[in-house]
Design an enzyme around this catalytic site. Structure first.
Site, mmCIF file in Angstrom:
data_model
loop_
_atom_site.group_PDB
_atom_site.id
_atom_site.type_symbol
_atom_site.label_atom_id
_atom_site.label_comp_id
_atom_site.label_asym_id
_atom_site.label_seq_id
_atom_site.Cartn_x
_atom_site.Cartn_y
_atom_site.Cartn_z
ATOM 1 N N ARG A 73 0.857 -1.185 0.000
ATOM 2 C CA ARG A 73 0.000 0.000 0.000
ATOM 3 C C ARG A 73 0.886 1.226 0.000
ATOM 4 O O ARG A 73 2.107 1.112 0.111
ATOM 5 C CB ARG A 73 -0.997 0.015 1.150
ATOM 6 C CG ARG A 73 -0.625 -0.622 2.446
ATOM 7 C CD ARG A 73 0.581 -0.054 3.107
ATOM 8 N NE ARG A 73 0.458 1.381 3.320
ATOM 9 C CZ ARG A 73 1.463 2.187 3.579
ATOM 10 N NH1 ARG A 73 2.708 1.712 3.672
ATOM 11 N NH2 ARG A 73 1.290 3.476 3.762
ATOM 12 N N GLY A 74 0.281 2.395 -0.129
ATOM 13 C CA GLY A 74 1.035 3.637 -0.291
ATOM 14 C C GLY A 74 1.069 3.946 -1.779
ATOM 15 O O GLY A 74 1.454 3.090 -2.583
ATOM 16 N N ALA A 75 0.670 5.168 -2.150
ATOM 17 C CA ALA A 75 0.466 5.474 -3.566
ATOM 18 C C ALA A 75 1.676 5.154 -4.449
ATOM 19 O O ALA A 75 1.541 4.439 -5.445
ATOM 20 C CB ALA A 75 0.029 6.932 -3.714
ATOM 21 N N ARG B 208 -7.638 -0.648 -6.888
ATOM 22 C CA ARG B 208 -7.914 0.435 -5.936
ATOM 23 C C ARG B 208 -8.110 1.734 -6.719
ATOM 24 O O ARG B 208 -7.336 2.044 -7.629
ATOM 25 C CB ARG B 208 -6.763 0.581 -4.917
ATOM 26 C CG ARG B 208 -6.601 -0.694 -4.069
ATOM 27 C CD ARG B 208 -5.751 -0.454 -2.834
ATOM 28 N NE ARG B 208 -6.480 0.347 -1.866
ATOM 29 C CZ ARG B 208 -5.916 0.888 -0.786
ATOM 30 N NH1 ARG B 208 -4.626 0.721 -0.560
ATOM 31 N NH2 ARG B 208 -6.639 1.603 0.053
ATOM 32 N N GLN C 220 -1.384 1.844 10.046
ATOM 33 C CA GLN C 220 -0.108 2.062 9.347
ATOM 34 C C GLN C 220 0.881 2.867 10.190
ATOM 35 O O GLN C 220 2.083 2.657 10.079
ATOM 36 C CB GLN C 220 -0.341 2.835 8.034
ATOM 37 C CG GLN C 220 -1.055 2.072 6.943
ATOM 38 C CD GLN C 220 -2.545 2.374 6.944
ATOM 39 O OE1 GLN C 220 -3.129 2.649 7.992
ATOM 40 N NE2 GLN C 220 -3.165 2.315 5.791
ATOM 41 N N ASP D 107 -2.245 10.551 -1.947
ATOM 42 C CA ASP D 107 -2.635 9.504 -2.892
ATOM 43 C C ASP D 107 -3.022 10.070 -4.248
ATOM 44 O O ASP D 107 -2.857 9.412 -5.273
ATOM 45 C CB ASP D 107 -3.760 8.648 -2.308
ATOM 46 C CG ASP D 107 -3.222 7.780 -1.177
ATOM 47 O OD1 ASP D 107 -3.138 8.267 -0.040
ATOM 48 O OD2 ASP D 107 -2.818 6.631 -1.458
ATOM 49 N N ASN E 192 -5.695 11.845 0.650
ATOM 50 C CA ASN E 192 -4.714 11.067 1.415
ATOM 51 C C ASN E 192 -5.488 10.236 2.431
ATOM 52 O O ASN E 192 -6.707 10.332 2.549
ATOM 53 C CB ASN E 192 -3.695 12.006 2.084
ATOM 54 C CG ASN E 192 -2.520 11.241 2.686
ATOM 55 O OD1 ASN E 192 -1.964 10.352 2.051
ATOM 56 N ND2 ASN E 192 -2.154 11.554 3.911
ATOM 57 N N LYS E 193 -4.777 9.431 3.154
ATOM 58 C CA LYS E 193 -5.372 8.513 4.133
ATOM 59 C C LYS E 193 -6.429 9.203 4.995
ATOM 60 O O LYS E 193 -6.243 10.333 5.425
ATOM 61 C CB LYS E 193 -4.246 7.970 5.010
ATOM 62 C CG LYS E 193 -4.651 6.986 6.078
ATOM 63 C CD LYS E 193 -5.476 5.817 5.561
ATOM 64 C CE LYS E 193 -4.853 5.098 4.392
ATOM 65 N NZ LYS E 193 -5.826 4.204 3.691
#
Lengths: 342, 342
Positions: free
Chosen positions: B46-48, B87, B194, B235, B245-246
């Site tokens: 995960r993570g853009a 995603r 995270q 993201d 973002n998250k």
């Protein structure tokens, strides 16, 4: 049937262990006042009004177990001190101890057996009054909730946090009982998960639609116009209306103001501390980082990493639309109105 | 030694399973592109930027496994479509697929074995460029962090979220490497944790002091003046600077503005989506409520209670002090500057 978080059972204080909810319904039978103190400290019972009731019952239990009235005042003070030292933030704890102390001083010359009965009675009255108070809070607050609304609440200010019925959830219950139909968003309320575990459970039992979110979603829901009203409880309210409540409340209040969403606190007058001029003097409990680091038995951080856990935060009065009390809704300016009603 | 979240291993994509960190270091050996797609979807990676790299490697792997170039374009599109559907929010996923497609179209007439090599090479270049880009982001951002500061970050925008080094954590690493000494507060970042699991782990390995908090504590720390600077990843960034973002990032940004705390986003240009004029058009992924309701195997709500899980939120550009990119820090007005630099 509403759940009873605590009651007096002739020489014992029965406490529903909220750490195990909603999975298990276990009652702690406390036969010594130290056990009551421990139940408050380790959060088997929590929520400001419920802590107040537990404190009163703990005092009654301590006296109940005295064998003679030798050094009666010294023993009484020791019992009170033990209970006072459990948790620093909730005003109701101190309020209840003060009330028990007044009754003790008034009747200390009576026979020990009479004194025991009087104190046990007083603790039970505190519980009964709290439930009645919650119903009054519900009565005064219920019209804030309109048909089809989405009401957000944080932590658990329900039957479990009080003698029964609840403060913030009391308002929600009262509106529901009036036939109003709406939905509730419950912040999960890390780290203790009162929202996910307790609020969701209480509302589910009432048949009130509830959706759980992580605490960090609330802001985004507000930005999308999906929250109409916020109601939370309180642990201590200063003379100017500044309110200590479960950590995360302040964040909700800032977000609410930013989005023009009404933000209400629901609390009995036993939560008000008019000796404290403003919120910066409210002692905020810092609990062990371990309670953040472990979820159940599972460690969520690498070993050696520290965590910080403030159990409460303080929301300045300027963020609060109104405080729903048993005597009505107080709106700004708070200082004069609190003084008048108290 | 920094951790490598992903690499190409001649006919396989090796992915560190981040769901198991920090407890176990397990590498998934993906030998079919569908496995890479699954690893993205289920958040093993995960993570853009890391998702972008995984997507590129997934495409390379899909072509690597083709037996002939019969229906080459159809097969290529199918591979891309499968990966694209994992995603919806991270821009880098689409950016990487588009880049791989361009290379494919340029070289599709070559022999299949040559094409396989070219695409595998390109995916590896994307990874290497990403690490270099992160170092540039670190270089441009590092002076924001001064001696003794407390820097707050959300989620994980570190080595694990990228090819290595990190975006927000890249800035933090670069400042630390320069000899700056400071401390970091990591939001635990529910529900996937995270911050508690990944950011705390990365910083611990670098020897950078880190304290984990529940997401709801950040606001109270800001109110107390205990946060000097906030840096988060991204993201997807729209043409006007609005940033997905998250989940929880928006709340931090509102709080930061309320307290006058600088709020920075750190992201490479592969995260910018200039075809999207503003944030309201960014697709925000909604994941299954089950991921909120269960922590590990433990259910945190009563059965039958629903949860809502937006994986991201969108922070309007007006809340963002600056965007730290590989080409420098962009400050408002964003629209013209993003257009010029892109």
């Amino acid at each position: 049937m509403q759940v009873r978080p605590i009651w007096w059972a002739k020489g014992a204080v029965m406490i529903l262990d909220q750490r195990l909810l909603p999975w298990k319904r276990v009652y702690l039978k406390c036969t010594r006042y130290q056990q009551v103190a421990r139940a408050i400290k380790n959060m088997a019972i929590r929520g400001a009004p419920a802590i107040g009731i537990a404190a009163a019952m703990g005092v009654a239990l301590g006296v109940y177990n005295l064998k003679s009235n030798r050094n009666l005042e010294g023993n009484f003070d020791k019992i009170c001190q033990t209970i006072i030292q459990t948790r620093p933030t909730a005003r109701n704890l101190f309020w209840a101890i003060e009330r028990m102390k007044k009754v003790f001083l008034r009747h200390k010359k009576k026979s020990l057996s009479e004194l025991k009965q009087i104190l046990a009675k007083e603790a039970q009255i505190i519980l009964e009054e709290d439930v009645a108070t919650n119903r009054q809070i519900g009565y005064h607050g219920k019209n804030l909730i309109k048909m089809g609304m989405t009401v957000l609440t944080h932590c658990n200010a329900g039957a479990l946090a009080t003698g029964g019925y609840g403060t913030a959830l009391g308002v929600i219950r009262a509106a529901w009982e009036e036939g109003m139909r709406f939905q509730v968003i419950a912040d999960e309320t890390r780290p203790y998960l009162q929202g996910a575990r307790l609020t969701a459970w209480e509302l589910q039992q009432e048949g009130i639609p509830v959706t759980v979110i992580t605490d960090s979603i609330a802001g985004y829901l507000m930005a999308q116009g999906k929250v109409d009203l916020i109601i939370v409880g309180a642990d201590r309210i200063a003379a100017n209306g500044d309110t200590a409540n479960k950590i995360g409340t302040y964040t909700l209040a800032v977000l609410a103001k930013n989005h023009g969403i009404p933000f209400y606190v629901a609390a009995p007058f036993s939560t008000f501390d008019v000796n404290i001029s403003d919120g910066c003097y409210i002692p905020v409990e810092e609990r062990r980082g371990k309670e953040v680091i472990f979820i159940g038995k599972k460690r969520i951080c690498p070993e050696g990493v520290n965590a910080l856990y403030y159990a409460f935060d303080v929301t300045p009065a300027e963020y609060i639309t109104g405080i729903i009390t048993e005597k009505g809704i107080i709106t700004p300016p708070y200082k004069e109105k609190i003084k008048k009603l108290k």
